[in-house]
Design an enzyme around this catalytic site. Structure first.
Site, PDB file in Angstrom:
ATOM      1  N   ARG A 118       0.891  -1.300   0.087  1.00  0.00           N
ATOM      2  CA  ARG A 118       0.092  -0.042  -0.043  1.00  0.00           C
ATOM      3  C   ARG A 118       0.711   1.286  -0.019  1.00  0.00           C
ATOM      4  NH1 ARG A 118      -2.381  -3.323   3.631  1.00  0.00           N
ATOM      5  NH2 ARG A 118      -4.322  -4.394   2.229  1.00  0.00           N
ATOM      6  N   LYS A 140       3.787  11.584 -10.983  1.00  0.00           N
ATOM      7  CA  LYS A 140       2.914  10.823 -11.755  1.00  0.00           C
ATOM      8  C   LYS A 140       3.644   9.427 -12.180  1.00  0.00           C
ATOM      9  CE  LYS A 140      -0.055  13.782 -14.350  1.00  0.00           C
ATOM     10  NZ  LYS A 140      -0.444  14.230 -16.098  1.00  0.00           N
ATOM     11  N   GLU A 182      10.520  18.147 -24.836  1.00  0.00           N
ATOM     12  CA  GLU A 182      10.044  18.296 -23.535  1.00  0.00           C
ATOM     13  C   GLU A 182      10.795  19.678 -23.027  1.00  0.00           C
ATOM     14  OE1 GLU A 182       7.398  16.795 -22.171  1.00  0.00           O
ATOM     15  OE2 GLU A 182       7.612  14.560 -22.848  1.00  0.00           O
ATOM     16  N   LYS A 224       8.493  22.613 -14.240  1.00  0.00           N
ATOM     17  CA  LYS A 224       7.791  21.851 -13.697  1.00  0.00           C
ATOM     18  C   LYS A 224       7.440  21.603 -12.380  1.00  0.00           C
ATOM     19  CE  LYS A 224       6.551  17.153 -14.183  1.00  0.00           C
ATOM     20  NZ  LYS A 224       6.641  15.991 -15.154  1.00  0.00           N
ATOM     21  N   GLU A 234      -3.499  17.555 -10.816  1.00  0.00           N
ATOM     22  CA  GLU A 234      -3.951  18.075 -12.039  1.00  0.00           C
ATOM     23  C   GLU A 234      -5.152  18.171 -12.046  1.00  0.00           C
ATOM     24  OE1 GLU A 234      -1.817  16.253 -15.545  1.00  0.00           O
ATOM     25  OE2 GLU A 234      -3.623  16.554 -16.754  1.00  0.00           O
ATOM     26  N   ARG A 238      -2.116  21.945 -14.049  1.00  0.00           N
ATOM     27  CA  ARG A 238      -0.919  21.021 -14.202  1.00  0.00           C
ATOM     28  C   ARG A 238      -1.085  20.284 -15.741  1.00  0.00           C
ATOM     29  NH1 ARG A 238       1.944  15.945 -10.925  1.00  0.00           N
ATOM     30  NH2 ARG A 238       2.941  15.054 -12.598  1.00  0.00           N
ATOM     31  N   ASN A 242       0.970  19.056 -20.628  1.00  0.00           N
ATOM     32  CA  ASN A 242       0.593  17.954 -21.529  1.00  0.00           C
ATOM     33  C   ASN A 242       0.462  18.989 -22.871  1.00  0.00           C
ATOM     34  OD1 ASN A 242       0.322  15.690 -19.948  1.00  0.00           O
ATOM     35  ND2 ASN A 242      -1.268  16.509 -18.993  1.00  0.00           N
ATOM     36  N   HIS A 245       0.724  16.835 -25.869  1.00  0.00           N
ATOM     37  CA  HIS A 245       0.439  15.341 -25.468  1.00  0.00           C
ATOM     38  C   HIS A 245      -0.716  14.457 -25.915  1.00  0.00           C
ATOM     39  CE1 HIS A 245       3.956  16.193 -23.540  1.00  0.00           C
ATOM     40  NE2 HIS A 245       4.122  15.148 -22.792  1.00  0.00           N
ATOM     41  N   HIS A 249      -0.037  11.318 -27.631  1.00  0.00           N
ATOM     42  CA  HIS A 249      -0.345  10.238 -27.356  1.00  0.00           C
ATOM     43  C   HIS A 249      -1.303   9.283 -28.302  1.00  0.00           C
ATOM     44  CE1 HIS A 249      -0.235  11.426 -22.651  1.00  0.00           C
ATOM     45  NE2 HIS A 249       0.876  10.816 -23.279  1.00  0.00           N
ATOM     46  N   HIS A 262       8.388   8.826 -27.262  1.00  0.00           N
ATOM     47  CA  HIS A 262       7.460   9.683 -26.637  1.00  0.00           C
ATOM     48  C   HIS A 262       7.595  11.125 -27.202  1.00  0.00           C
ATOM     49  CE1 HIS A 262       4.882  11.654 -23.536  1.00  0.00           C
ATOM     50  NE2 HIS A 262       5.700  12.076 -23.076  1.00  0.00           N
TER      51      HIS A 262
HETATM   52  N1  LIG Z   1       5.394  10.410 -15.237  1.00  0.00           N
HETATM   53  C1  LIG Z   1       5.527  11.477 -15.960  1.00  0.00           C
HETATM   54  O1  LIG Z   1       5.246  12.405 -15.577  1.00  0.00           O
HETATM   55  C2  LIG Z   1       6.114  11.102 -17.175  1.00  0.00           C
HETATM   56  C3  LIG Z   1       6.366  12.382 -18.025  1.00  0.00           C
HETATM   57  C4  LIG Z   1       6.789  12.188 -19.487  1.00  0.00           C
HETATM   58  C5  LIG Z   1       7.052  11.163 -19.850  1.00  0.00           C
HETATM   59  N2  LIG Z   1       6.737   9.925 -19.185  1.00  0.00           N
HETATM   60  C6  LIG Z   1       7.053   8.536 -19.604  1.00  0.00           C
HETATM   61  O2  LIG Z   1       8.502   8.246 -19.787  1.00  0.00           O
HETATM   62  C7  LIG Z   1       8.764   7.450 -20.573  1.00  0.00           C
HETATM   63  C8  LIG Z   1       9.633   7.968 -21.699  1.00  0.00           C
HETATM   64  O3  LIG Z   1      10.826   8.156 -21.040  1.00  0.00           O
HETATM   65  P1  LIG Z   1      12.388   8.096 -21.582  1.00  0.00           P
HETATM   66  O4  LIG Z   1      12.343   8.883 -23.022  1.00  0.00           O
HETATM   67  O5  LIG Z   1      13.320   8.177 -20.783  1.00  0.00           O
HETATM   68  O6  LIG Z   1      12.401   6.680 -22.436  1.00  0.00           O
HETATM   69  P2  LIG Z   1      13.240   5.331 -21.806  1.00  0.00           P
HETATM   70  O7  LIG Z   1      12.853   5.057 -20.377  1.00  0.00           O
HETATM   71  O8  LIG Z   1      12.406   4.080 -22.842  1.00  0.00           O
HETATM   72  O9  LIG Z   1      14.499   5.328 -22.109  1.00  0.00           O
HETATM   73  C9  LIG Z   1      14.991   5.567 -23.321  1.00  0.00           C
HETATM   74  C10 LIG Z   1      16.295   4.621 -23.737  1.00  0.00           C
HETATM   75  O10 LIG Z   1      17.305   5.040 -23.425  1.00  0.00           O
HETATM   76  C11 LIG Z   1      18.066   4.054 -22.724  1.00  0.00           C
HETATM   77  N3  LIG Z   1      18.820   4.791 -21.636  1.00  0.00           N
HETATM   78  C12 LIG Z   1      18.240   5.404 -20.363  1.00  0.00           C
HETATM   79  N4  LIG Z   1      19.300   6.308 -19.868  1.00  0.00           N
HETATM   80  C13 LIG Z   1      20.284   5.658 -20.829  1.00  0.00           C
HETATM   81  C14 LIG Z   1      21.608   6.216 -20.334  1.00  0.00           C
HETATM   82  N5  LIG Z   1      22.326   6.916 -19.512  1.00  0.00           N
HETATM   83  N6  LIG Z   1      22.743   5.827 -21.454  1.00  0.00           N
HETATM   84  C15 LIG Z   1      22.470   5.006 -22.548  1.00  0.00           C
HETATM   85  N7  LIG Z   1      20.999   4.561 -22.607  1.00  0.00           N
HETATM   86  C16 LIG Z   1      19.985   4.868 -21.788  1.00  0.00           C
HETATM   87  C17 LIG Z   1      16.946   3.077 -22.147  1.00  0.00           C
HETATM   88  O11 LIG Z   1      17.232   1.930 -21.767  1.00  0.00           O
HETATM   89  C18 LIG Z   1      16.046   3.378 -23.329  1.00  0.00           C
HETATM   90  O12 LIG Z   1      16.323   2.298 -24.321  1.00  0.00           O
HETATM   91  C19 LIG Z   1       7.389   7.287 -21.635  1.00  0.00           C
HETATM   92  O13 LIG Z   1       6.769   5.921 -20.988  1.00  0.00           O
HETATM   93  C20 LIG Z   1       6.367   8.426 -20.929  1.00  0.00           C
HETATM   94  O14 LIG Z   1       5.241   7.913 -20.859  1.00  0.00           O
HETATM   95  C21 LIG Z   1       6.355  10.199 -17.950  1.00  0.00           C
HETATM   96 ZN   LIG Z   2       5.995  13.997 -22.233  1.00  0.00          ZN
END
Ligand SMILES: NC(=O)c1ccc[n+]([C@@H]2O[C@H](COP(=O)([O-])OP(=O)(O)OC[C@H]3O[C@@H](n4cnc5c(N)ncnc54)[C@H](O)[C@@H]3O)[C@@H](O)[C@H]2O)c1
Ligand SMILES: [Zn+2]
Length: 359
Positions: A118, A140, A182, A224, A234, A238, A242, A245, A249, A262
């Site tokens: 939990r 999030k 972003e 942010k 949100e 907030r 997006n 987005h 999406h 993304h």
């Molecule tokens: N929670 C939130 O507020 C929020 C906001 C924006 C995006 N997101 C989410 O984030 C995700 C996208 O995140 P992302 O762009 O970081 O993608 P990701 O986590 O898939 O990472 C991108 C790639 O880079 C690799 N990688 C990571 N760090 C590395 C490093 N230092 N050196 C070499 N390779 C590395 C990973 O293994 C992966 O292959 C999506 O799922 C999206 O929905 C969430």
């Molecule tokens: Zn985003």
């Protein structure tokens, strides 16, 4: 090193940004209250940074959970592996999860922390530009469902965020660009001066100039953190985070998770949102062009993927969380540096934008 605070009363926490932070145990240990720690990462990041983090935690009982790499693994099935790891090693309620990786690892680890017994503590150690400027901050968390992205999740704030810019040196170019989408978003929604600064410094950012990256990350997190502090769950402002987005999406879902990154989908989505803002008479067409030029310089897409139809966009956008009582809410730009959420876009204008981008 620079420190920011996400101001959420009792749930406030620091964001540390800078170079070489993965050498500094004092940034992690004060945020770990128990003896047990689980580091969650993936197959790509583990060989690069897992030992480094572990060497800071010699006083702790550490469990490793190594997930497969990719957005298509961000689902409930794979999430279960985190729970398997925690239960097999008998982690109790005082455990702390550490998310070591990009947004996928961060979102999954945060959600696992929100659910395990939990709710337990967690720490974000983001290693992509996108996760350092965006996903690691704000609480999030969640996973995808076959019918919609990030549809299963929870708000769960980390205890701290440690963003080491040195980790970006191993990041593929395409991922760096996706993160810049972003960064550009923050300029568009709240900070026209930052937007102009990005325009001036884009080539340096692409060349990974450490000082410029540090500045971009700090200013993005500032934006942010301020928006999140104002509206954690949100219910209002907030949603401006997006921008692009809702369109993005739809692109991600239509293409299948992982085809378009993304940030790439968000880039194309921001152009669509800017186009619609111009059709509403809020910004000049010249501003849409200015945004396109910047995104092109950052090696990001500025139109929807070939083969998507306006109808497909519309039905996918209806699944988006921004729909309330059947009304589609969109984030649009009133000017560069000022975005708003509106549910009053005439459907004819939305149709025009969708058709313009899908022929
Ligand atoms: N929670 C939130 O507020 C929020 C906001 C924006 C995006 N997101 C989410 O984030 C995700 C996208 O995140 P992302 O762009 O970081 O993608 P990701 O986590 O898939 O990472 C991108 C790639 O880079 C690799 N990688 C990571 N760090 C590395 C490093 N230092 N050196 C070499 N390779 C590395 C990973 O293994 C992966 O292959 C999506 O799922 C999206 O929905 C969430
Ligand atoms: Zn985003």
């Amino acid at each position: 090193m620079q420190t920011l605070t996400v101001d959420l009363g009792e749930r406030s926490y620091p964001i540390y940004t800078g170079s070489g932070l993965l050498e500094r145990s004092e940034l992690l240990l004060p945020y770990i209250k128990g003896r047990q720690v689980a580091i969650v990462t993936n197959e790509t990041i583990a060989p690069l940074y897992l030992e480094k983090i572990k060497s800071l935690l010699t006083s702790k009982e550490v469990t490793e959970v190594i997930l497969p790499d990719g957005e298509n693994f961000k689902n409930l099935d794979i999430l279960n592996r985190v729970f398997d790891g925690l239960l097999e090693a008998r982690h109790n309620r005082t455990t702390t999860l550490i998310a070591l990786g990009g947004g996928v690892v961060g979102d999954m680890t945060g959600f696992a922390a929100a659910c395990y017994q939990r709710g337990v503590d967690f720490i974000q150690v983001p290693t992509t530009l996108l996760s350092q400027v965006d996903s690691s901050v704000g609480g999030k968390t969640g996973v995808n469902h076959a019918l919609g992205k990030n549809m299963i999740g929870a708000f769960h704030q980390p205890n701290c965020v440690v963003a080491d810019t040195l980790t970006l040196n191993t990041l593929p170019d395409r991922e760096l660009s996706a993160g810049l989408a972003e960064v550009i978003k923050y300029g568009l929604i709240r900070d026209a001066a930052f937007y102009a600064w990005i325009e001036t410094n884009l080539e340096g950012l692409l060349a990974r100039d450490p000082a410029l990256l540090a500045e971009a990350i700090h200013r993005s997190c500032e934006c942010k953190a301020a928006v999140v502090a104002e509206d954690e769950k949100e219910s209002g402002v907030r949603a401006i985070l997006n921008l692009g987005h809702t369109f993005g999406h739809a692109i991600e879902t239509a293409m299948g998770y992982g085809e378009w990154l993304h940030g790439e989908a968000v880039a194309a989505g921001m152009v669509m949102a800017a186009d619609l803002s111009a059709r509403c008479g809020w910004i000049d067409a010249a501003e849409v062009e200015r945004l396109k030029q910047l995104l092109i310089r950052a090696n990001l897409p500025v139109k929807a993927p070939e083969g998507m139809s306006a109808d497909q966009f519309k039905s996918l956008m209806q699944v988006d969380k921004k729909v309330i009582d059947g009304r589609l809410r969109l984030v649009l730009m009133q000017k560069v540096g000022w975005a708003v959420v509106t549910d009053e876009v005439p459907s004819g204008l939305l149709q025009e934008t969708l058709e313009y981008f899908t022929v």
